[in-house]
Scaffold this motif. Sequence first.
Motif, mmCIF file in Angstrom:
data_model
loop_
_atom_site.group_PDB
_atom_site.id
_atom_site.type_symbol
_atom_site.label_atom_id
_atom_site.label_comp_id
_atom_site.label_asym_id
_atom_site.label_seq_id
_atom_site.Cartn_x
_atom_site.Cartn_y
_atom_site.Cartn_z
ATOM 1 N N LEU A 70 34.471 33.490 -1.995
ATOM 2 C CA LEU A 70 33.467 33.047 -2.708
ATOM 3 C C LEU A 70 32.136 33.589 -2.113
ATOM 4 C CD1 LEU A 70 34.414 29.022 -3.374
ATOM 5 C CD2 LEU A 70 34.488 30.961 -5.003
ATOM 6 N N SER A 71 31.217 33.976 -2.990
ATOM 7 C CA SER A 71 30.070 34.761 -2.657
ATOM 8 C C SER A 71 28.766 33.698 -2.731
ATOM 9 C CB SER A 71 29.683 35.988 -3.161
ATOM 10 O OG SER A 71 29.848 35.936 -4.516
ATOM 11 N N SER A 72 29.126 32.771 -3.723
ATOM 12 C CA SER A 72 28.218 31.591 -4.070
ATOM 13 C C SER A 72 28.886 30.559 -4.901
ATOM 14 C CB SER A 72 27.089 32.002 -5.059
ATOM 15 O OG SER A 72 27.624 32.417 -6.561
ATOM 16 N N ARG A 73 28.463 29.293 -4.641
ATOM 17 C CA ARG A 73 29.080 28.226 -5.315
ATOM 18 C C ARG A 73 28.407 27.058 -5.670
ATOM 19 N NH1 ARG A 73 30.684 28.272 0.457
ATOM 20 N NH2 ARG A 73 29.761 26.579 1.489
ATOM 21 N N LYS A 74 28.595 26.111 -6.463
ATOM 22 C CA LYS A 74 27.795 25.070 -6.978
ATOM 23 C C LYS A 74 28.614 23.931 -7.575
ATOM 24 C CE LYS A 74 23.611 23.504 -9.582
ATOM 25 N NZ LYS A 74 22.501 24.059 -10.453
ATOM 26 N N ILE A 75 28.536 22.743 -6.953
ATOM 27 C CA ILE A 75 29.398 21.785 -7.649
ATOM 28 C C ILE A 75 28.676 20.372 -7.777
ATOM 29 C CG2 ILE A 75 31.498 20.161 -7.036
ATOM 30 C CD1 ILE A 75 32.439 22.309 -4.980
ATOM 31 N N TYR A 76 28.590 20.090 -9.171
ATOM 32 C CA TYR A 76 27.996 19.246 -9.405
ATOM 33 C C TYR A 76 28.451 18.136 -10.536
ATOM 34 C CZ TYR A 76 26.657 21.945 -13.548
ATOM 35 O OH TYR A 76 26.590 22.539 -14.630
ATOM 36 N N GLU A 77 28.257 16.751 -10.458
ATOM 37 C CA GLU A 77 28.525 15.761 -11.485
ATOM 38 C C GLU A 77 27.873 15.719 -12.564
ATOM 39 O OE1 GLU A 77 29.615 12.301 -9.152
ATOM 40 O OE2 GLU A 77 30.903 13.276 -7.701
ATOM 41 N N GLU A 78 28.634 15.065 -13.800
ATOM 42 C CA GLU A 78 27.974 14.955 -14.907
ATOM 43 C C GLU A 78 28.680 13.768 -15.495
ATOM 44 O OE1 GLU A 78 26.173 17.434 -18.451
ATOM 45 O OE2 GLU A 78 28.285 17.860 -17.997
ATOM 46 N N SER A 79 27.688 12.730 -16.113
ATOM 47 C CA SER A 79 28.271 11.641 -16.948
ATOM 48 C C SER A 79 27.939 11.687 -18.311
ATOM 49 C CB SER A 79 27.722 10.465 -16.145
ATOM 50 O OG SER A 79 28.506 9.233 -16.838
ATOM 51 N N GLU A 80 28.976 11.601 -19.327
ATOM 52 C CA GLU A 80 28.596 11.665 -20.594
ATOM 53 C C GLU A 80 29.544 10.646 -21.566
ATOM 54 O OE1 GLU A 80 28.805 15.064 -24.390
ATOM 55 O OE2 GLU A 80 28.344 15.513 -22.207
ATOM 56 N N ASN A 81 28.901 9.861 -22.313
ATOM 57 C CA ASN A 81 29.799 8.932 -23.178
ATOM 58 C C ASN A 81 30.740 7.805 -22.044
ATOM 59 O OD1 ASN A 81 28.506 9.814 -25.328
ATOM 60 N ND2 ASN A 81 29.771 11.229 -25.633
ATOM 61 N N GLY A 82 30.204 7.520 -20.960
ATOM 62 C CA GLY A 82 31.004 6.954 -20.135
ATOM 63 C C GLY A 82 32.100 7.698 -19.237
ATOM 64 N N ASN A 83 32.262 8.983 -19.545
ATOM 65 C CA ASN A 83 32.997 9.858 -18.893
ATOM 66 C C ASN A 83 32.447 10.715 -17.643
ATOM 67 O OD1 ASN A 83 35.465 9.148 -20.346
ATOM 68 N ND2 ASN A 83 34.356 10.429 -22.129
ATOM 69 N N ASP A 84 33.264 10.886 -16.736
ATOM 70 C CA ASP A 84 32.701 11.551 -15.673
ATOM 71 C C ASP A 84 33.129 12.823 -15.634
ATOM 72 O OD1 ASP A 84 30.877 9.275 -14.770
ATOM 73 O OD2 ASP A 84 32.569 8.676 -13.536
ATOM 74 N N TYR A 85 32.494 13.861 -15.284
ATOM 75 C CA TYR A 85 33.025 15.337 -15.103
ATOM 76 C C TYR A 85 32.530 15.995 -13.961
ATOM 77 C CZ TYR A 85 33.910 14.536 -20.333
ATOM 78 O OH TYR A 85 34.414 13.992 -21.375
ATOM 79 N N VAL A 86 33.227 16.973 -13.399
ATOM 80 C CA VAL A 86 32.638 17.715 -12.145
ATOM 81 C C VAL A 86 32.697 19.220 -12.621
ATOM 82 C CG1 VAL A 86 33.122 18.569 -9.712
ATOM 83 C CG2 VAL A 86 33.567 16.182 -10.376
ATOM 84 N N HIS A 87 31.572 19.786 -12.346
ATOM 85 C CA HIS A 87 31.365 21.284 -12.733
ATOM 86 C C HIS A 87 31.395 22.037 -11.757
ATOM 87 C CE1 HIS A 87 29.618 20.673 -16.937
ATOM 88 N NE2 HIS A 87 29.529 19.426 -16.561
ATOM 89 N N PHE A 88 32.027 23.192 -11.606
ATOM 90 C CA PHE A 88 32.183 24.222 -10.679
ATOM 91 C C PHE A 88 31.570 25.554 -11.381
ATOM 92 C CE2 PHE A 88 33.577 27.913 -8.384
ATOM 93 C CZ PHE A 88 33.300 27.579 -7.121
ATOM 94 N N LYS A 89 30.516 26.120 -10.611
ATOM 95 C CA LYS A 89 29.785 27.477 -10.970
ATOM 96 C C LYS A 89 29.813 28.190 -9.672
ATOM 97 C CE LYS A 89 27.376 26.054 -15.143
ATOM 98 N NZ LYS A 89 26.108 26.108 -15.932
ATOM 99 N N GLY A 90 29.797 29.455 -9.862
ATOM 100 C CA GLY A 90 29.778 30.448 -8.646
ATOM 101 C C GLY A 90 30.236 31.687 -8.950
#
Length: 558
Positions: A445-465
């Motif tokens: 991995l040369s770059s990475r970003k992990i963040y959370e998001e909540s929508e309509n009562g549902n939680d999601y985790v995003h990975f970008k890199g």
Amino acid sequence: MKPSFEKYIPFKQINLPDRQWPNNTITKAPIWCSVDLRDGNQALVDPMNLEEKLEFFHALCDMGFKEIEIGFPSASETEYEICRELIENNHIPDDVTIQVLVQAREHLIRKTFEAVKGAKNVIVHFYNSTSTLQRKVVFKTDMDGVIKIAVDGAKLIKQLTDEYDGDTNFRFEYSPESFSGTEPENAVEICDRVIEALGSTAENKLIVNLPNTVEMCTPNTYADQIEYFARNLKHRDAAIISIHPHNDRGCGVAAGELALLAGAERVEGTLFGNGERTGNMDIVTMGLNMFTQGVDPKLDFSNLPKLREIYERCTNMKIDPRQPYIGELVFTAFSGSHQDAINKGMKYMKESGTEYWEIPYLPIDPADVGREYEPIIRINSQSGKGGAAFVMNNNFGYDLPKRMHPEFSKLVQAKCEELGRELIPKELFEVFEKNYLEHKQKYVLSSRKIYEESENGNDYVHFKGKMKINGNEEVSLSGVGNGPIDAFFNAIKKVGLDKYEFISYSQHAISQGSDSKAVSYIELKKPDGKSIFGIGIDSNVNVASVLGVLNAINRAEA
């Protein structure tokens, strides 16, 4: 002469059908007397010099010995001078009694009294041999002649004590040497006669020492001899029953323990069993045997490594690696099943909060004798799955999940077989580093970003890199999931890594404070159906788990 085993005469058993000692239990420590400086010293190839004897004497005092046999001062000028050094230069604590050995011979007894002049507390220990064999082969006399030697010696000792000009507190000890080879009734008679000659009483008792000078029988028979003697001694109230076991049959400690059950009150022995031929009874082993049964031995064994260093340096003797409690290997397990049981015992102790020591295969807490936990489990090609994991956890703080143990164990065993020996902890960790932490990386991995998001009562985790493949090609990654591992899996599937299946995950901290890091253990199923583990380490727990997934894939494709 008869051939082979037929030329030996079986030991005659004691007729004691109503013996009581098997029903008894050791509940308190005996009076201990160290004979290291006499019996132990005379058995050395190179006897201790003055400085070594003084150091050893002080070590015995520090352990808590109150009676110490310092030598045979009438036997040589060297022994005489050591006795005088101890007395004249105030080496002897007020609560310690020195014991001096002497044959029941007039000129030797007189010189012994000269040697101890000025000492505060002295036990004059006189002896003559009484055994059937020595009467026949050495002295060519009957029992009456042997009794006369002992009684004459006792009378002279009493006379010299009465004439003594000084404030020394004298006590006396008599040994019918080779007691175990003496007819029981004769041993009783000679000791009663000595008690009478000395005028010993219940207030001023004679130490009657019953030596297993040559161990000739099983420990239970020696116990029978002691019980018979104690029962039949006419002046029992005027005697302290002492024992002096040797180890010719390898049963010195067992003989000593059973003799205590049979009525002995005092024990003579040496540290680590040094002594003539196969040695004296080992006081360290006997004392710590009591300790492990909840009985205070009244001796300080809390720093056995220091005692070992003094012993080996002063005597030039080496302690066997399997010597109870102190040998290099006695707190070591190589067997896989033993390692696993010890590991589980350690966890039980930590989790249960029990007040008692309850660890399989370890009868004593190594810390109680100044030993450390680290050497308990050592790793060779015969070690089991749990052994390597225990060392990784205990020495380095990596708590490998149980499902990972077989995989890591195979790597460790392969290294042991390659080297043809056991691995020390540092080498074990090197196996771990090479195969996990420093493994060749196809995917980075040369770059990475992990963040959370909540929508309509549902939680999601995003990975970008971004990820480099083989150090050249770089691809972009993007995925969403119900957690960081799921999001990362969905991201790498888009670039062709879609044949791996997530199986298990565990995580813990490996350091504390502001720079603390977490380690994640990730188990994946490979395309061939077999599982493989990866490890990720980072200050961010989510990143650590992602790195663990990538580490497992890199290991699978190496």
